[in-house]
Design a protein around this motif. Structure first.
Motif, PDB file in Angstrom:
ATOM      1  N   SER A 147       0.821  -1.203   0.000  1.00 44.06           N
ATOM      2  CA  SER A 147       0.000   0.000   0.000  1.00 44.06           C
ATOM      3  C   SER A 147       0.862   1.264   0.000  1.00 44.06           C
ATOM      4  O   SER A 147       0.406   2.336  -0.366  1.00 44.06           O
ATOM      5  CB  SER A 147      -0.933   0.003   1.217  1.00 44.06           C
ATOM      6  OG  SER A 147      -0.160   0.255   2.377  1.00 44.06           O
ATOM      7  N   MET A 148       2.097   1.144   0.427  1.00 40.82           N
ATOM      8  CA  MET A 148       2.969   2.318   0.548  1.00 40.82           C
ATOM      9  C   MET A 148       3.695   2.663  -0.747  1.00 40.82           C
ATOM     10  O   MET A 148       4.305   3.723  -0.849  1.00 40.82           O
ATOM     11  CB  MET A 148       4.040   2.074   1.626  1.00 40.82           C
ATOM     12  CG  MET A 148       3.539   2.170   3.032  1.00 40.82           C
ATOM     13  SD  MET A 148       2.760   3.749   3.312  1.00 40.82           S
ATOM     14  CE  MET A 148       3.846   4.517   4.385  1.00 40.82           C
ATOM     15  N   THR A 149       3.743   1.742  -1.676  1.00 39.79           N
ATOM     16  CA  THR A 149       4.587   1.977  -2.849  1.00 39.79           C
ATOM     17  C   THR A 149       3.837   1.737  -4.160  1.00 39.79           C
ATOM     18  O   THR A 149       2.866   0.992  -4.199  1.00 39.79           O
ATOM     19  CB  THR A 149       5.847   1.078  -2.803  1.00 39.79           C
ATOM     20  OG1 THR A 149       6.371   0.962  -4.109  1.00 39.79           O
ATOM     21  CG2 THR A 149       5.569  -0.305  -2.282  1.00 39.79           C
ATOM     22  N   ASN A 150       4.330   2.392  -5.192  1.00 37.58           N
ATOM     23  CA  ASN A 150       3.730   2.182  -6.515  1.00 37.58           C
ATOM     24  C   ASN A 150       4.384   1.011  -7.234  1.00 37.58           C
ATOM     25  O   ASN A 150       3.912   0.572  -8.265  1.00 37.58           O
ATOM     26  CB  ASN A 150       3.892   3.442  -7.369  1.00 37.58           C
ATOM     27  CG  ASN A 150       3.177   4.611  -6.736  1.00 37.58           C
ATOM     28  OD1 ASN A 150       2.152   4.428  -6.067  1.00 37.58           O
ATOM     29  ND2 ASN A 150       3.719   5.808  -6.894  1.00 37.58           N
ATOM     30  N   VAL A 151       5.497   0.512  -6.671  1.00 42.17           N
ATOM     31  CA  VAL A 151       6.157  -0.656  -7.255  1.00 42.17           C
ATOM     32  C   VAL A 151       5.342  -1.889  -6.874  1.00 42.17           C
ATOM     33  O   VAL A 151       4.889  -2.008  -5.738  1.00 42.17           O
ATOM     34  CB  VAL A 151       7.595  -0.798  -6.699  1.00 42.17           C
ATOM     35  CG1 VAL A 151       8.299  -2.008  -7.280  1.00 42.17           C
ATOM     36  CG2 VAL A 151       8.388   0.462  -6.969  1.00 42.17           C
TER      37      VAL A 151
END
Ligand code: UDP
Ligand code: MG
Length: 322
Positions: A147-151
């Motif tokens: 949820s914290m990253t776009n990767v």
């Protein structure tokens, strides 16, 4: 016969005297069935027990096994990085020494690689012999990280995976020091797939990942892939400011209407504590990033190699450092 190495199996070792022989036998048995040339690279990450001697004995009996001895304990991610730096194969497989990742799964990974996939990661469907705390925190963490990253970091996967030479070269070219290898593998892209497996109980010995190392790895994962925590810190600051403004406004109104003190002494202390908490928490988040920037700016190597075994003519090259 073509002498080119097709598979490099990278195995980090830290105080693994109880598993290193069993691990070697099982890995060899599985890799022999491929009928293709392979190397197993043991990275001895500064073990203080008998691991080094045992690995050296294995190497002297089997030239397909290579050993890299670090000058001290640099950590699991540094060990994997060294393995990738030194691997000669067309496909590189990273696997833990403790047989929690069943070596037989490597064959399925190899099949997928031959179908054209460039990254084949192992997805844990079950985890045997691990504490409820570890399983629970890992499950929550992987979802939080996502949820914290776009990767697109796959959930419930560790470092057990096969990567193609192309992917390995791309990873080796990344200069960052605090490495979260599984995240970087997602970041570099390429054609990725997974195989499911049940994570087994450790063959012997205890985990080499105490809580402190787990927290460091978790923070590396988030900071290396996202700056959202900094954004959240900003939001928290804005929220605290807003609450402060509203309460001051209410105080003033109440003072004017009732001519009394609205905020009690205790409440002043409590609000202050809360605000201090938020401020210090945000400074802590900042610190996580600044510390890593500091690490990068020092430009030190990720690991230092003390000695290598079975690297033939290139042995000298690797002797000083990476
Ligand atoms: N390991 C390492 N350096 C360390 C800690 C661990 O090379 O500082 C190795 C360890 O020997 C093992 C792998 O990394 O091969 C994974 O460690 P472990 O099995 O203890 O972790 P867990 O499976 O409990 O998370
Ligand atoms: Mg393990």
């Amino acid at each position: 016969m073509d002498n080119r190495v097709i598979y490099s199996v990278v195995v980090p070792l830290y105080n693994e005297e109880l598993v290193v022989n069993a691990s070697y036998r099982r890995l060899k048995k599985v890799m022999d069935t491929t009928k293709e040339k392979y190397e197993i690279i043991f990275i001895n990450d500064g073990s203080k027990d008998n691991t080094r001697k045992m690995a050296e004995d294995i190497c002297s009996a089997d030239e397909n096994i290579k050993l890299v001895n670090f000058s001290r304990n640099f950590g699991h991610q540094a060990a994997i990085t060294a393995g990738m730096d030194l691997a000669l194969g067309d496909a590189i497989i990273v696997i833990d020494a403790d047989l929690q990742d069943p070596p037989e799964v490597m064959l399925t990974m190899i099949e997928k690689w031959k179908e054209g996939y460039e990254v084949v990661y192992g997805k844990r469907t079950k985890r045997e012999g691990e504490t409820f705390f570890k399983k629970f925190t890992a499950k929550m963490y992987y979802r939080f990280l996502k949820s914290m990253t776009n990767v697109d970091v796959p959930v419930d996967t560790g470092d057990f995976r096969l990567i193609d030479r192309k992917v390995c070269d791309a990873l080796v070219a990344l200069p960052e020091k605090n490495r979260y290898v599984r995240g970087l593998v997602s970041w570099v892209g390429y054609k990725q797939t997974y195989v499911e497996f049940e994570r087994q109980e450790r063959f012997a010995g205890e985990t080499k990942y105490p809580l402190k190392k787990m927290i460091k790895l978790a923070c590396d994962g988030i900071t290396s892939l996202s700056y959202k925590p900094l954004v959240v810190a900003g939001y928290l600051g804005a929220l605290a400011f807003l609450i402060g403004m509203v309460s001051i406004f209410i105080s003033i109104i109440k003072d004017i209407i009732y001519n009394t003190e609205f905020v009690s002494f205790m409440m002043v202390i409590e609000i202050n504590l809360m605000m201090f908490g938020i401020t210090l928490g945000c400074i802590g988040i900042l610190g996580q990033y600044i510390g890593r920037i500091f690490d990068e700016s020092k430009g030190r190597p990720i690991y230092i190699i003390d000695s290598t075994v079975n690297y033939g003519a290139s042995e000298k090259k690797y002797k000083i450092s990476n």
